[in-house]
Scaffold this active site. Structure first.
Site, short mmCIF file in Angstrom:
data_model
loop_
_atom_site.label_atom_id
_atom_site.label_comp_id
_atom_site.label_asym_id
_atom_site.label_seq_id
_atom_site.Cartn_x
_atom_site.Cartn_y
_atom_site.Cartn_z
N SER A 144 0.86 -1.18 0.00
CA SER A 144 0.00 0.00 0.00
C SER A 144 0.89 1.23 0.00
O SER A 144 1.68 1.43 0.92
CB SER A 144 -0.90 -0.02 1.24
OG SER A 144 -1.65 1.17 1.33
N LYS A 200 -1.05 -1.14 -4.39
CA LYS A 200 -2.21 -0.29 -4.06
C LYS A 200 -1.74 1.14 -3.91
O LYS A 200 -0.73 1.41 -3.27
CB LYS A 200 -2.83 -0.81 -2.77
CG LYS A 200 -3.73 0.14 -2.02
CD LYS A 200 -4.50 -0.63 -0.95
CE LYS A 200 -4.68 0.18 0.31
NZ LYS A 200 -5.38 -0.60 1.36
N LYS A 204 -2.92 5.04 -2.91
CA LYS A 204 -3.93 5.88 -2.26
C LYS A 204 -4.29 7.03 -3.20
O LYS A 204 -3.41 7.61 -3.85
CB LYS A 204 -3.36 6.45 -0.96
CG LYS A 204 -3.07 5.40 0.10
CD LYS A 204 -4.36 4.90 0.74
CE LYS A 204 -4.04 3.94 1.87
NZ LYS A 204 -5.25 3.48 2.56
N ASP A 242 -7.05 3.04 -3.53
CA ASP A 242 -7.80 3.12 -2.26
C ASP A 242 -8.11 4.58 -1.97
O ASP A 242 -7.20 5.39 -1.82
CB ASP A 242 -6.97 2.51 -1.12
CG ASP A 242 -7.73 2.45 0.21
OD1 ASP A 242 -8.90 2.88 0.25
OD2 ASP A 242 -7.15 1.98 1.21
N GLU A 298 -10.90 0.56 -3.81
CA GLU A 298 -11.24 0.30 -2.41
C GLU A 298 -11.91 1.52 -1.77
O GLU A 298 -11.41 2.63 -1.89
CB GLU A 298 -9.93 -0.05 -1.68
CG GLU A 298 -10.10 -0.39 -0.21
CD GLU A 298 -8.77 -0.78 0.43
OE1 GLU A 298 -7.78 -1.05 -0.29
OE2 GLU A 298 -8.70 -0.82 1.68
N ASP A 327 -13.84 -1.59 2.54
CA ASP A 327 -12.96 -1.60 3.71
C ASP A 327 -13.75 -1.00 4.89
O ASP A 327 -14.45 -1.74 5.62
CB ASP A 327 -11.68 -0.80 3.38
CG ASP A 327 -10.71 -0.62 4.55
OD1 ASP A 327 -11.03 -1.07 5.68
OD2 ASP A 327 -9.63 -0.02 4.38
N LYS A 354 -10.04 -6.63 7.74
CA LYS A 354 -9.07 -6.19 8.74
C LYS A 354 -9.55 -6.73 10.08
O LYS A 354 -10.68 -6.45 10.49
CB LYS A 354 -9.00 -4.66 8.81
CG LYS A 354 -8.29 -4.03 7.64
CD LYS A 354 -8.18 -2.52 7.80
CE LYS A 354 -7.55 -1.91 6.55
NZ LYS A 354 -7.69 -0.44 6.51
N GLY A 372 -4.31 -3.93 6.08
CA GLY A 372 -3.29 -3.59 7.07
C GLY A 372 -3.59 -2.25 7.71
O GLY A 372 -4.31 -1.43 7.15
O1 OSB Z 1 -7.32 2.07 4.20
O2 OSB Z 1 -6.24 0.28 4.12
C1 OSB Z 1 -6.36 1.41 4.57
C2 OSB Z 1 -3.36 2.35 6.72
C3 OSB Z 1 -4.00 2.99 7.77
C4 OSB Z 1 -5.36 3.13 7.75
C5 OSB Z 1 -6.10 2.64 6.68
C6 OSB Z 1 -5.47 1.98 5.63
C7 OSB Z 1 -4.07 1.86 5.64
C8 OSB Z 1 -3.30 1.25 4.57
C9 OSB Z 1 -1.94 0.75 4.91
O3 OSB Z 1 -3.67 1.20 3.42
C10 OSB Z 1 -1.86 -0.72 4.89
C11 OSB Z 1 -0.57 -1.20 5.51
O4 OSB Z 1 0.45 -1.16 4.82
O5 OSB Z 1 -0.57 -1.60 6.69
MG MG Z 2 -8.45 0.95 2.84
#
Ligand code: OSB
Ligand code: MG
Length: 381
Positions: free
Chosen positions: A146, A172, A174, A199, A224, A249, A273, A301
């Site tokens: 991510s 992924k 953001k 995402d 996402e 999510d 999660k 994560g």
């Molecule tokens: O939306 O998946 C998410 C991190 C913090 C809060 C929300 C998210 C995330 C990540 C990071 O996308 C995922 C990771 O590398 O742990």
């Molecule tokens: Mg997410």
């Protein structure tokens, strides 16, 4: 199994690099590590809430309060109802923890931190790995990365390139209003064949439908949580209007939420999660639902330390986790993780440990080194 004590430590850890999402930039992790003890064994769980309620309504400090004032007393009350003496907590199976917590609404990340510690403890007492205790069948899990929002396309493209070279099985990215279509077009032009997804962390509304239609042209694996954090109705309309699979999510807090989203057609993929859904037992239920209904699922994560990461690796070994998860290796997040060995990736795969419980050891000196506050609940009387 008698749970003799529960210890909650609050830690601050500096991350290897800043992580930016549609709700802000993070450079540190403020988290709780829960330890449950029985005899010679300790089990560990991690509270994955953010320091402030930007991702969900929970935050690190509210979880500490929830554990102290509601969850630990609830376990004692539940156990008394099962016939144990005052204050003592005895369980046969860790699924009873989520059953005991069920009468308390939400507070899922707080519940999950305690439940996870008990699962690890129980697996150790049974002499099996956590993955085995959960019914995991995969020997290795596929790993995705991510990537947070970068200020320039060039920086993002360089980061994606490094991730592809490192072997990650999907990337992924953001997105947020202003850093979306053009940015992803630039990435896709550089990496025509790489499995890429986006995402949005709930930063858009149905008024942005044209943007999502345009994203259909980029052949993304999925998008996402494009819409509101608490929505499954607008997501249904969006999914009906675009080809790209929608992945939920933030909107899914339980197997019941997942059932309703599946029934509505709010998405085709679920990011599971453990913390967001209230623990490992609830994660198992969502995994089973996804298998039953033919949805893909993967393990999300929350920038975990090795403790939460080990839980993610264990749950991702279940058959229903069909796609690479956000379970990157320790070194991506931490100069030095609090577990040994750290989580490592080889050719985009993490080998699921077969040693007892989490399969990684928590290093006491490192745990202590990052701990700013610690409180223990004695359950022996
Ligand atoms: O939306 O998946 C998410 C991190 C913090 C809060 C929300 C998210 C995330 C990540 C990071 O996308 C995922 C990771 O590398 O742990
Ligand atoms: Mg997410």
């Amino acid at each position: 199994m008698r749970i003799e004590s529960i210890t909650v430590r609050r830690l601050t850890m500096e991350m290897m690099s800043a992580f930016t999402t549609s709700f802000g930039t993070q450079t540190h992790r403020d988290l709780l590590i829960v330890e449950a003890r029985s005899g010679a064994h300790s089990g560990y769980g991690e509270c994955v809430a953010m320091a402030a309620p930007f991702y969900s309504e929970e935050a690190t400090s509210t979880c500490a309060v929830a554990i102290e004032e509601y969850l630990v007393p609830r376990l004692q009350n539940w156990s008394r109802q099962q016939g144990t003496p005052d204050g003592v907590v005895v369980i046969d199976h860790p699924r009873q923890i989520s059953e005991a917590f069920a009468s308390l609404k939400r507070n899922n990340m707080a519940k999950s931190a305690v439940e996870g510690a008990v699962w690890d403890l129980w697996a150790k007492q049974q002499g099996i790995s956590l993955a085995e205790a959960l019914g995991g069948t995969r020997k290795q899990i596929q790993v995705g990365l991510s990537i947070g929002i970068k200020s320039t396309d060039a920086e993002l493209i360089e980061t994606v390139g490094a991730a592809v070279d490192a072997g990650y099985r999907r990337i992924k990215i953001k997105i947020a209003p202003g850093r979306d279509l053009e940015m992803l077009r630039a990435v896709r032009a550089e990496f025509p064949d790489t499995p890429i997804m986006a995402d949005a962390n709930s930063a858009y509304t149905l008024a942005d439908l044209e943007l999502f239609r345009a994203l259909d042209g980029l052949d993304l694996m999925m998008i996402e949580q494009p819409l509101a954090h608490d929505d499954i109705v607008d997501h249904r309309h969006l999914q009906a209007a675009i080809r790209t699979p929608v992945c939920l999510d933030e909107s899914i807090h339980s197997a019941e939420d997942a059932r309703k989203a599946i029934e509505l057609g709010s998405g085709r993929i679920i990011n599971i999660k453990i913390g967001r859904v209230g623990g490992l037992a609830e994660s198992q239920k969502i995994e089973a639902l996804c298998r039953e209904h033919g949805l893909d699922a993967w393990c999300g994560g929350m920038l975990e330390t090795g403790v939460g990461r080990a839980h993610n690796v264990a749950i991702a070994s279940l058959a229903g986790f069909t796609l690479p998860g956000d379970t990157a290796p320790s070194a991506r997040y931490w100069a030095q993780d609090i577990i040994e060995p750290e989580v490592v990736m080889d050719a985009g795969l993490i080998t699921v440990p077969t040693a007892l419980g989490l399969g990684y050891s928590v290093v006491a000196s490192r745990l202590d080194g990052h701990t700013t506050h610690s409180v223990s609940y004695d359950l022996t009387s």
